[in-house]
Each structure stands twice: as structure tokens, then as C-alpha cells.
Design a protein around this motif. Sequence first.
Motif, PDB file in Angstrom:
ATOM      1  N   LEU A  21       0.929  -1.210  -0.175  1.00  0.00           N
ATOM      2  CA  LEU A  21      -0.205  -0.156   0.019  1.00  0.00           C
ATOM      3  C   LEU A  21       0.902   1.311  -0.101  1.00  0.00           C
ATOM      4  O   LEU A  21       0.604   2.188  -0.867  1.00  0.00           O
ATOM      5  CB  LEU A  21      -0.996  -0.046   1.228  1.00  0.00           C
ATOM      6  CG  LEU A  21      -1.833   1.268   1.435  1.00  0.00           C
ATOM      7  CD1 LEU A  21      -2.868   1.352   0.145  1.00  0.00           C
ATOM      8  CD2 LEU A  21      -2.663   1.197   2.753  1.00  0.00           C
ATOM      9  N   GLU A  22       1.853   1.293   0.864  1.00  0.00           N
ATOM     10  CA  GLU A  22       2.823   2.585   0.867  1.00  0.00           C
ATOM     11  C   GLU A  22       3.677   2.788  -0.392  1.00  0.00           C
ATOM     12  O   GLU A  22       3.626   3.704  -1.097  1.00  0.00           O
ATOM     13  CB  GLU A  22       3.664   2.317   1.940  1.00  0.00           C
ATOM     14  CG  GLU A  22       3.040   2.402   3.261  1.00  0.00           C
ATOM     15  CD  GLU A  22       4.078   2.107   4.544  1.00  0.00           C
ATOM     16  OE1 GLU A  22       5.288   2.129   4.135  1.00  0.00           O
ATOM     17  OE2 GLU A  22       3.709   2.144   5.724  1.00  0.00           O
ATOM     18  N   ALA A  23       4.025   1.477  -0.968  1.00  0.00           N
ATOM     19  CA  ALA A  23       4.920   1.612  -2.040  1.00  0.00           C
ATOM     20  C   ALA A  23       3.762   2.095  -3.300  1.00  0.00           C
ATOM     21  O   ALA A  23       3.952   2.870  -4.220  1.00  0.00           O
ATOM     22  CB  ALA A  23       5.329   0.310  -2.703  1.00  0.00           C
ATOM     23  N   ALA A  24       2.511   1.730  -3.337  1.00  0.00           N
ATOM     24  CA  ALA A  24       1.518   2.093  -4.419  1.00  0.00           C
ATOM     25  C   ALA A  24       1.300   3.412  -4.136  1.00  0.00           C
ATOM     26  O   ALA A  24       0.956   4.218  -5.200  1.00  0.00           O
ATOM     27  CB  ALA A  24       0.326   1.187  -4.381  1.00  0.00           C
ATOM     28  N   ARG A  25       0.955   4.033  -3.005  1.00  0.00           N
ATOM     29  CA  ARG A  25       0.678   5.589  -2.667  1.00  0.00           C
ATOM     30  C   ARG A  25       2.014   6.278  -3.419  1.00  0.00           C
ATOM     31  O   ARG A  25       1.550   7.297  -4.252  1.00  0.00           O
ATOM     32  CB  ARG A  25       0.199   5.711  -1.382  1.00  0.00           C
ATOM     33  CG  ARG A  25      -0.976   5.076  -0.999  1.00  0.00           C
ATOM     34  CD  ARG A  25      -1.348   5.539   0.452  1.00  0.00           C
ATOM     35  NE  ARG A  25      -2.650   5.232   0.706  1.00  0.00           N
ATOM     36  CZ  ARG A  25      -2.840   4.876   2.173  1.00  0.00           C
ATOM     37  NH1 ARG A  25      -2.096   4.808   3.076  1.00  0.00           N
ATOM     38  NH2 ARG A  25      -4.365   4.557   2.060  1.00  0.00           N
ATOM     39  N   GLU A  26       3.034   5.882  -3.125  1.00  0.00           N
ATOM     40  CA  GLU A  26       4.571   6.581  -3.498  1.00  0.00           C
ATOM     41  C   GLU A  26       4.342   6.666  -4.958  1.00  0.00           C
ATOM     42  O   GLU A  26       4.710   7.692  -5.696  1.00  0.00           O
ATOM     43  CB  GLU A  26       5.586   5.933  -3.014  1.00  0.00           C
ATOM     44  CG  GLU A  26       5.738   6.339  -1.262  1.00  0.00           C
ATOM     45  CD  GLU A  26       7.103   5.532  -1.124  1.00  0.00           C
ATOM     46  OE1 GLU A  26       8.227   5.577  -1.768  1.00  0.00           O
ATOM     47  OE2 GLU A  26       7.078   5.220   0.250  1.00  0.00           O
ATOM     48  N   ALA A  30       4.029   9.887  -7.541  1.00  0.00           N
ATOM     49  CA  ALA A  30       5.181  10.404  -8.418  1.00  0.00           C
ATOM     50  C   ALA A  30       4.624  10.493  -9.602  1.00  0.00           C
ATOM     51  O   ALA A  30       5.393  11.154 -10.387  1.00  0.00           O
ATOM     52  CB  ALA A  30       6.054   8.986  -8.150  1.00  0.00           C
ATOM     53  N   ILE A  31       4.009   9.526 -10.320  1.00  0.00           N
ATOM     54  CA  ILE A  31       3.398   9.562 -11.662  1.00  0.00           C
ATOM     55  C   ILE A  31       2.346  10.715 -11.984  1.00  0.00           C
ATOM     56  O   ILE A  31       2.142  10.803 -13.178  1.00  0.00           O
ATOM     57  CB  ILE A  31       3.185   8.240 -12.280  1.00  0.00           C
ATOM     58  CG1 ILE A  31       1.866   7.872 -11.600  1.00  0.00           C
ATOM     59  CG2 ILE A  31       4.490   7.253 -12.072  1.00  0.00           C
ATOM     60  CD1 ILE A  31       1.252   6.629 -12.286  1.00  0.00           C
ATOM     61  N   GLU A  32       1.774  11.196 -10.914  1.00  0.00           N
ATOM     62  CA  GLU A  32       0.512  12.080 -11.174  1.00  0.00           C
ATOM     63  C   GLU A  32       1.002  13.383 -12.049  1.00  0.00           C
ATOM     64  O   GLU A  32       0.357  13.599 -12.894  1.00  0.00           O
ATOM     65  CB  GLU A  32       0.394  12.530  -9.789  1.00  0.00           C
ATOM     66  CG  GLU A  32      -0.999  13.470  -9.766  1.00  0.00           C
ATOM     67  CD  GLU A  32      -1.401  13.874  -8.329  1.00  0.00           C
ATOM     68  OE1 GLU A  32      -2.729  14.656  -8.394  1.00  0.00           O
ATOM     69  OE2 GLU A  32      -0.796  13.699  -7.145  1.00  0.00           O
ATOM     70  N   GLU A  33       2.158  14.161 -11.632  1.00  0.00           N
ATOM     71  CA  GLU A  33       2.300  15.320 -12.451  1.00  0.00           C
ATOM     72  C   GLU A  33       2.805  14.921 -13.887  1.00  0.00           C
ATOM     73  O   GLU A  33       2.573  15.504 -14.884  1.00  0.00           O
ATOM     74  CB  GLU A  33       3.509  16.207 -11.817  1.00  0.00           C
ATOM     75  CG  GLU A  33       3.826  17.180 -12.617  1.00  0.00           C
ATOM     76  CD  GLU A  33       2.601  18.386 -12.668  1.00  0.00           C
ATOM     77  OE1 GLU A  33       2.894  19.210 -13.560  1.00  0.00           O
ATOM     78  OE2 GLU A  33       1.632  18.374 -12.205  1.00  0.00           O
ATOM     79  N   PRO A  34       3.958  13.698 -14.016  1.00  0.00           N
ATOM     80  CA  PRO A  34       4.305  13.479 -15.265  1.00  0.00           C
ATOM     81  C   PRO A  34       3.039  12.976 -16.291  1.00  0.00           C
ATOM     82  O   PRO A  34       2.900  13.148 -17.407  1.00  0.00           O
ATOM     83  CB  PRO A  34       5.287  12.475 -15.133  1.00  0.00           C
ATOM     84  CG  PRO A  34       5.848  12.708 -13.764  1.00  0.00           C
ATOM     85  CD  PRO A  34       4.626  13.167 -13.012  1.00  0.00           C
ATOM     86  N   THR A  35       2.040  12.123 -15.824  1.00  0.00           N
ATOM     87  CA  THR A  35       0.865  11.532 -16.161  1.00  0.00           C
ATOM     88  C   THR A  35       0.235  12.970 -16.992  1.00  0.00           C
ATOM     89  O   THR A  35      -0.605  12.822 -18.177  1.00  0.00           O
ATOM     90  CB  THR A  35       0.180  10.752 -15.479  1.00  0.00           C
ATOM     91  OG1 THR A  35       0.949   9.757 -15.186  1.00  0.00           O
ATOM     92  CG2 THR A  35      -1.058  10.442 -16.191  1.00  0.00           C
ATOM     93  N   ARG A  36      -0.101  14.030 -15.814  1.00  0.00           N
ATOM     94  CA  ARG A  36      -0.912  15.018 -16.427  1.00  0.00           C
ATOM     95  C   ARG A  36      -0.226  15.716 -17.612  1.00  0.00           C
ATOM     96  O   ARG A  36      -0.855  16.247 -18.474  1.00  0.00           O
ATOM     97  CB  ARG A  36      -0.995  16.052 -15.379  1.00  0.00           C
ATOM     98  CG  ARG A  36      -1.831  17.314 -15.585  1.00  0.00           C
ATOM     99  CD  ARG A  36      -1.781  18.287 -14.353  1.00  0.00           C
ATOM    100  NE  ARG A  36      -0.672  18.844 -14.240  1.00  0.00           N
ATOM    101  CZ  ARG A  36      -0.135  19.684 -15.077  1.00  0.00           C
ATOM    102  NH1 ARG A  36      -0.623  20.282 -16.092  1.00  0.00           N
ATOM    103  NH2 ARG A  36       1.243  20.376 -14.745  1.00  0.00           N
TER     104      ARG A  36
END
Length: 97
Positions: A21-26, A30-36
Motif C-alpha cells: 500500500l505504501e509503495a503504491a501510494r508513492e 510520483a507519476i501524477e504530474e508526469p501523467t498530467r
Amino acid sequence: MKNPGRLPPKEQREAAEKALLEAAREYYKAIEEPTRKLNQALAAAAGPPEGVPASDKKSLVTRRRMVEILKEADPAGEGLTLYTILKVVSDLQQQDE
């Protein structure tokens, strides 16, 4: 009845679940801004050139070239499929409406 000898110890399972869960949240953070940024670039590339009505179905970059560019940029050489690109662009257009 389940064989109790085959069940993982509760503490180990809970620790593994917590770590996942912690790794998935990180990862997703981390990919939120590059994905946008990628999604915006795809929408811009799929959009019509200036002065051309969107109804003409013309885009700045051809669909085939968008697929090629994404394959070239992907270290694994996979990129995104045309259908995925079209879905991203469609979703962004619906958000703008």
C-alpha cells in the motif's frame, strides 16, 4: 476445513500488505504530474492546427506518429496503443466540456 499449515502468518501478510500500500501510494503520487503533462501533450498533438476547425478531424501530429513517438520514448519500447491515446484525448475533451 482449510489446512492451517498453509496459511501465511498473519503478521507477515499484514506487513506485506502495508508495504504494498505504501509503495503504491508513492508510485501514484510520483507519476501524477508526469501523467498530467503527457496527457496534455497528447491532447495538444491530437488537436487541430491553428485556424482549422476541430470538425475537420485534422491534428497537429498524426495518430501513427504519436504512437511512434511514445514507443521511441519508452525504455521498454512499448509506448501506448492508438486506442489508449484516443481514450486519453477523449477523456480530456469530456472534462473540458
